[in-house]
Scaffold this active site. Structure first.
Site, PDB file in Angstrom:
ATOM      1  N   GLU A 114      41.079 -35.139 108.610  1.00  0.00           N
ATOM      2  CA  GLU A 114      39.975 -34.167 109.093  1.00  0.00           C
ATOM      3  C   GLU A 114      38.878 -34.528 108.093  1.00  0.00           C
ATOM      4  O   GLU A 114      39.588 -35.276 106.956  1.00  0.00           O
ATOM      5  CB  GLU A 114      40.118 -32.933 108.756  1.00  0.00           C
ATOM      6  CG  GLU A 114      41.163 -31.812 109.671  1.00  0.00           C
ATOM      7  CD  GLU A 114      41.027 -30.391 109.219  1.00  0.00           C
ATOM      8  OE1 GLU A 114      40.918 -29.927 110.482  1.00  0.00           O
ATOM      9  OE2 GLU A 114      41.138 -30.148 108.047  1.00  0.00           O
ATOM     10  N   CYS A 127      31.548 -35.995 103.916  1.00  0.00           N
ATOM     11  CA  CYS A 127      32.963 -35.981 103.004  1.00  0.00           C
ATOM     12  C   CYS A 127      34.397 -36.413 103.645  1.00  0.00           C
ATOM     13  O   CYS A 127      35.137 -35.750 104.906  1.00  0.00           O
ATOM     14  CB  CYS A 127      33.543 -34.309 103.311  1.00  0.00           C
ATOM     15  SG  CYS A 127      34.579 -33.535 101.771  1.00  0.00           S
ATOM     16  N   CYS A 134      48.377 -33.566 100.149  1.00  0.00           N
ATOM     17  CA  CYS A 134      48.207 -34.031  99.412  1.00  0.00           C
ATOM     18  C   CYS A 134      49.218 -33.208  98.484  1.00  0.00           C
ATOM     19  O   CYS A 134      50.359 -32.265  98.677  1.00  0.00           O
ATOM     20  CB  CYS A 134      46.904 -32.729  98.575  1.00  0.00           C
ATOM     21  SG  CYS A 134      46.770 -33.095  96.805  1.00  0.00           S
ATOM     22  N   CYS A 138      47.767 -26.780  94.094  1.00  0.00           N
ATOM     23  CA  CYS A 138      46.209 -26.159  93.413  1.00  0.00           C
ATOM     24  C   CYS A 138      46.110 -25.358  94.280  1.00  0.00           C
ATOM     25  O   CYS A 138      46.253 -24.410  95.133  1.00  0.00           O
ATOM     26  CB  CYS A 138      44.269 -27.119  93.119  1.00  0.00           C
ATOM     27  SG  CYS A 138      45.156 -28.721  92.140  1.00  0.00           S
ATOM     28  N   CYS A 141      43.502 -23.949  96.447  1.00  0.00           N
ATOM     29  CA  CYS A 141      42.650 -24.969  97.704  1.00  0.00           C
ATOM     30  C   CYS A 141      44.133 -25.000  99.179  1.00  0.00           C
ATOM     31  O   CYS A 141      45.744 -25.258  99.265  1.00  0.00           O
ATOM     32  CB  CYS A 141      43.237 -26.447  97.243  1.00  0.00           C
ATOM     33  SG  CYS A 141      42.882 -28.066  98.239  1.00  0.00           S
ATOM     34  N   GLY A 193      43.122 -34.559 100.319  1.00  0.00           N
ATOM     35  CA  GLY A 193      43.882 -35.609  98.974  1.00  0.00           C
ATOM     36  C   GLY A 193      43.833 -36.270  97.849  1.00  0.00           C
ATOM     37  O   GLY A 193      42.242 -35.506  97.903  1.00  0.00           O
ATOM     38  N   GLU A 194      44.172 -36.577  97.227  1.00  0.00           N
ATOM     39  CA  GLU A 194      43.949 -36.734  95.295  1.00  0.00           C
ATOM     40  C   GLU A 194      43.305 -38.195  95.876  1.00  0.00           C
ATOM     41  O   GLU A 194      44.395 -39.266  95.631  1.00  0.00           O
ATOM     42  CB  GLU A 194      45.145 -36.475  94.883  1.00  0.00           C
ATOM     43  CG  GLU A 194      45.101 -37.447  93.591  1.00  0.00           C
ATOM     44  CD  GLU A 194      42.942 -37.032  92.894  1.00  0.00           C
ATOM     45  OE1 GLU A 194      42.612 -35.544  92.353  1.00  0.00           O
ATOM     46  OE2 GLU A 194      42.765 -37.629  92.397  1.00  0.00           O
ATOM     47  N   SER A 225      35.882 -37.544  94.171  1.00  0.00           N
ATOM     48  CA  SER A 225      36.514 -35.965  93.404  1.00  0.00           C
ATOM     49  C   SER A 225      37.870 -36.130  93.394  1.00  0.00           C
ATOM     50  O   SER A 225      39.124 -36.701  93.883  1.00  0.00           O
ATOM     51  CB  SER A 225      36.473 -35.126  93.887  1.00  0.00           C
ATOM     52  OG  SER A 225      36.603 -33.602  93.608  1.00  0.00           O
ATOM     53  N   SER A 247      37.996 -31.983  89.098  1.00  0.00           N
ATOM     54  CA  SER A 247      38.010 -30.498  90.082  1.00  0.00           C
ATOM     55  C   SER A 247      37.732 -29.270  87.870  1.00  0.00           C
ATOM     56  O   SER A 247      39.228 -29.446  87.931  1.00  0.00           O
ATOM     57  CB  SER A 247      38.900 -30.464  90.912  1.00  0.00           C
ATOM     58  OG  SER A 247      38.182 -31.234  92.057  1.00  0.00           O
ATOM     59  N   PHE A 248      37.177 -29.176  87.608  1.00  0.00           N
ATOM     60  CA  PHE A 248      37.599 -28.933  85.734  1.00  0.00           C
ATOM     61  C   PHE A 248      37.520 -27.326  86.343  1.00  0.00           C
ATOM     62  O   PHE A 248      39.173 -26.404  85.817  1.00  0.00           O
ATOM     63  CB  PHE A 248      35.861 -28.500  85.911  1.00  0.00           C
ATOM     64  CG  PHE A 248      36.236 -28.602  84.040  1.00  0.00           C
ATOM     65  CD1 PHE A 248      36.886 -29.551  83.447  1.00  0.00           C
ATOM     66  CD2 PHE A 248      35.587 -27.751  83.649  1.00  0.00           C
ATOM     67  CE1 PHE A 248      37.158 -30.039  81.750  1.00  0.00           C
ATOM     68  CE2 PHE A 248      36.180 -27.574  81.957  1.00  0.00           C
ATOM     69  CZ  PHE A 248      36.374 -29.095  81.556  1.00  0.00           C
ATOM     70  N   HIS A 249      37.423 -26.318  86.717  1.00  0.00           N
ATOM     71  CA  HIS A 249      37.546 -24.945  87.607  1.00  0.00           C
ATOM     72  C   HIS A 249      38.555 -23.740  86.409  1.00  0.00           C
ATOM     73  O   HIS A 249      38.206 -23.227  86.756  1.00  0.00           O
ATOM     74  CB  HIS A 249      38.972 -25.110  88.596  1.00  0.00           C
ATOM     75  CG  HIS A 249      38.320 -25.971  89.939  1.00  0.00           C
ATOM     76  ND1 HIS A 249      37.075 -25.555  90.425  1.00  0.00           N
ATOM     77  CD2 HIS A 249      38.938 -26.682  89.979  1.00  0.00           C
ATOM     78  CE1 HIS A 249      37.296 -26.973  91.260  1.00  0.00           C
ATOM     79  NE2 HIS A 249      38.013 -27.835  91.373  1.00  0.00           N
ATOM     80  N   ASN A 324      36.181 -20.447  98.761  1.00  0.00           N
ATOM     81  CA  ASN A 324      36.166 -20.600 100.341  1.00  0.00           C
ATOM     82  C   ASN A 324      36.979 -19.845 100.771  1.00  0.00           C
ATOM     83  O   ASN A 324      38.618 -20.640 100.064  1.00  0.00           O
ATOM     84  CB  ASN A 324      35.889 -21.961 101.269  1.00  0.00           C
ATOM     85  CG  ASN A 324      34.164 -22.369 100.245  1.00  0.00           C
ATOM     86  OD1 ASN A 324      33.311 -21.455 101.231  1.00  0.00           O
ATOM     87  ND2 ASN A 324      34.537 -23.686 100.317  1.00  0.00           N
ATOM     88  N   CYS A 367      34.857 -26.604 102.057  1.00  0.00           N
ATOM     89  CA  CYS A 367      35.215 -27.235 100.370  1.00  0.00           C
ATOM     90  C   CYS A 367      37.096 -26.979 100.299  1.00  0.00           C
ATOM     91  O   CYS A 367      36.817 -25.178 100.136  1.00  0.00           O
ATOM     92  CB  CYS A 367      34.639 -27.024  99.316  1.00  0.00           C
ATOM     93  SG  CYS A 367      34.440 -28.778  98.781  1.00  0.00           S
TER      94      CYS A 367
HETATM   95  N1  SAH Z   1      41.513 -33.757  95.637  1.00  0.00           N
HETATM   96  C1  SAH Z   1      40.307 -33.728  94.916  1.00  0.00           C
HETATM   97  C2  SAH Z   1      39.718 -34.155  95.900  1.00  0.00           C
HETATM   98  C3  SAH Z   1      39.740 -33.107  97.014  1.00  0.00           C
HETATM   99  S1  SAH Z   1      39.227 -31.650  97.006  1.00  0.00           S
HETATM  100  C4  SAH Z   1      40.361 -32.848  93.733  1.00  0.00           C
HETATM  101  O1  SAH Z   1      40.826 -32.391  93.852  1.00  0.00           O
HETATM  102  O2  SAH Z   1      39.006 -33.110  93.167  1.00  0.00           O
HETATM  103  C5  SAH Z   1      37.590 -31.221  96.839  1.00  0.00           C
HETATM  104  C6  SAH Z   1      36.722 -29.984  95.842  1.00  0.00           C
HETATM  105  O3  SAH Z   1      36.969 -29.004  96.505  1.00  0.00           O
HETATM  106  C7  SAH Z   1      37.541 -30.458  94.974  1.00  0.00           C
HETATM  107  O4  SAH Z   1      36.449 -29.692  93.525  1.00  0.00           O
HETATM  108  C8  SAH Z   1      38.115 -28.783  94.895  1.00  0.00           C
HETATM  109  O5  SAH Z   1      39.088 -28.203  93.847  1.00  0.00           O
HETATM  110  C9  SAH Z   1      37.382 -28.177  95.520  1.00  0.00           C
HETATM  111  N2  SAH Z   1      38.014 -27.146  95.651  1.00  0.00           N
HETATM  112  C10 SAH Z   1      39.656 -26.559  96.679  1.00  0.00           C
HETATM  113  N3  SAH Z   1      40.105 -26.041  98.073  1.00  0.00           N
HETATM  114  C11 SAH Z   1      38.537 -25.100  98.053  1.00  0.00           C
HETATM  115  C12 SAH Z   1      38.503 -23.803  97.696  1.00  0.00           C
HETATM  116  N4  SAH Z   1      39.003 -23.028  98.894  1.00  0.00           N
HETATM  117  N5  SAH Z   1      37.631 -23.076  97.570  1.00  0.00           N
HETATM  118  C13 SAH Z   1      36.449 -23.787  97.168  1.00  0.00           C
HETATM  119  N6  SAH Z   1      36.634 -25.150  96.618  1.00  0.00           N
HETATM  120  C14 SAH Z   1      37.345 -25.452  96.939  1.00  0.00           C
HETATM  121 FE1  SF4 Z   2      44.777 -31.450  95.796  1.00  0.00          FE
HETATM  122 FE2  SF4 Z   2      42.286 -30.937  95.380  1.00  0.00          FE
HETATM  123 FE3  SF4 Z   2      43.605 -29.549  97.229  1.00  0.00          FE
HETATM  124 FE4  SF4 Z   2      44.106 -29.481  94.529  1.00  0.00          FE
HETATM  125  S1  SF4 Z   2      42.210 -29.160  94.993  1.00  0.00           S
HETATM  126  S2  SF4 Z   2      45.494 -29.775  95.744  1.00  0.00           S
HETATM  127  S3  SF4 Z   2      43.730 -32.147  93.920  1.00  0.00           S
HETATM  128  S4  SF4 Z   2      42.730 -31.911  97.536  1.00  0.00           S
END
Ligand code: SAH
Ligand code: SF4
Length: 405
Positions: A114, A127, A134, A138, A141, A193-194, A225, A247-249, A324, A367
């Site tokens: 996508e 995007c 992936c 996480c 995600c 993906g990463e 990212s 992606s600090f979180h 989300n 996202c």
């Molecule tokens: N794999 C990479 C890039 C893709 S994710 C990464 O993890 O950085 C893009 C962003 O969306 C990241 O910051 C991720 O942590 C965030 N993300 C993933 N799932 C989400 C969700 N359900 N709600 C909000 N942000 C989310």
């Molecule tokens: Fe993969 Fe990024 Fe989702 Fe983590 S947040 S599972 S690294 S796509």
């Protein structure tokens, strides 16, 4: 700590599928030139021919050799006999009430990825995805619940930009000056993906997107990212030079271990070390810290204070992302007042702290919601738990784990 990771094992080599012609899209200038010499283009002419073909593909958006009218007819026929110019097929395009467009694209092997286009006032962000699924897991995600199928090739990564420009009718028009009204003014590697587990292809694709004789997006309009693949962060600065989002979180290793399991491999300390060097190495101003707001998990005032303390000294912007939701997600979005209180603490400490407005939620384009429904493979609970324990392991019957390959 383990040696830097290469992911070639997951990458389809840049070789056409049996019977198909090699695709010129996605080749670097050097690769394109070598390919032209291979089919008999005299070496002396090869640089000029590379430039001409490059312009047709990336400035005019042409997909047929026939249309490359500054090349002789016989040469165009030779090119057509040996090469293709292919981009992913658009399977569906959904348009959200807020104008966000989500493309479902089919790539070789029948896999789907996508790409999301987010229009904004006077600009627009695309995007893009770097992998099908992936390997990381996480826990918040949606993509992380999908088995990794494979890395995207450079052609498939740059192809997402070409497809969006087709749909948005953004190509330059013969006889007119270069278009300045850019529909796709920014590219973010924040789809599926990463990206740093597919480094070479992401780098090659972004070099193409930045090339001044083609799409010509400045490196400051591209944001990569990453979840924190520490050994590849310095390379990103040196070899791509784009902006970095992380992606600090979480603000403690204990919490980050559960949210972003790669933290077990490279913890906050290791990550922050790499980030401190990034602005100097890439000559860019600041790093975006992405922080997903999860109710009662990482959203307290204490977290906000710890966050600003941790990143002290790093030029930064903190992007707060309201979680989300997706079907079956184990978290809830923080309350709005909580998000604002958190943002306020960060802001008062001297950092920009925008709250990201979720876009395209009605079409599941926001996202972290991307997951192609067609890839039925789903990780089991046991698999996710095992992977979280080992940080970023792979799928049972899929390719080898990303960080153990
Ligand atoms: N794999 C990479 C890039 C893709 S994710 C990464 O993890 O950085 C893009 C962003 O969306 C990241 O910051 C991720 O942590 C965030 N993300 C993933 N799932 C989400 C969700 N359900 N709600 C909000 N942000 C989310
Ligand atoms: Fe993969 Fe990024 Fe989702 Fe983590 S947040 S599972 S690294 S796509």
């Amino acid at each position: 700590m383990t040696a830097p990771i290469t992911q070639d094992v997951l990458t389809i080599p840049r070789k056409a599928p049996d019977g198909a012609k090699p695709n010129l899209i996605g080749m670097t200038r050097d690769q394109l030139r070598a390919a032209l010499i291979d089919i008999g283009t005299p070496e002396k002419q090869s640089k000029m021919r590379t430039g001409q073909i490059w312009q047709w593909i990336y400035y005019w958006g042409v997909r047929e050799f026939e249309a490359m009218t500054n090349l002789g007819k016989a040469y165009r026929e030779t090119l057509a006999a040996h090469f293709s110019l292919s981009v992913p097929d658009v399977v569906t395009r959904q348009v959200s009430a807020d104008g966000t467009r989500k493309y479902l694209l089919r790539i070789d092997g029948g896999h789907e990825v996508e790409t999301v286009y987010i229009p904004e006032e006077g600009r627009g962000t695309l995007c893009i995805s770097s992998q099908v699924g992936c390997t990381l897991t996480c826990s918040f995600c949606h993509t992380g619940t999908q088995k990794l199928v494979r890395n995207l090739t450079a052609a498939e990564i740059v192809g997402q930009v070409l497809v969006a420009r087709d749909d948005l009718e953004e190509w330059n028009i013969p006889g007119e000056p270069r278009r300045e009204d850019r529909a796709v003014s920014n590219v973010v590697l924040m789809g599926m993906g990463e990206p740093l587990y597919n480094f070479d292809n992401v780098r090659d694709a972004m070099k193409i997107v930045m090339d001044g004789e083609g799409i010509s997006l400045s490196r400051r309009r591209i944001t990569l990212s990453t979840s924190g693949v520490v050994p590849e962060i310095a390379r990103t600065a040196e070899e791509i030079g784009c902006l970095l989002a992380i992606s600090f979180h979480a603000t403690t290793d204990a919490v980050r271990d559960t949210l972003v399991p790669i933290n077990k491999k490279w913890n906050l300390d290791a990550l922050l070390g790499a980030l401190r060097d990034y602005p100097r190495l890439s000559n860019s101003e600041r790093i975006t810290f992405e922080y997903v707001m999860l109710k009662d998990v990482n959203d307290s005032d204490e977290d906000a204070r710890r966050l600003v303390k941790l990143i002290r000294g790093i030029p930064a912007k903190i992007n707060l992302i309201p979680f989300n939701e997706w079907p079956g997600a184990p978290y809830q979005r923080s309350d709005w007042e909580r998000i604002e209180a958190f943002a306020d603490i960060v802001f008062k400490a001297g950092y920009a702290s925008p709250i990201r407005t979720p876009r395209g939620e009605d079409i599941m384009a926001a996202c972290g919601q991307l997951k192609s429904a067609t890839e039925r493979g789903r990780k089991t609970r046991a698999q996710i738990a095992a992977e979280a324990a080992g940080a970023g392991g792979g799928a049972e019957d899929g390719p080898p784990p990303a960080d153990q390959a």
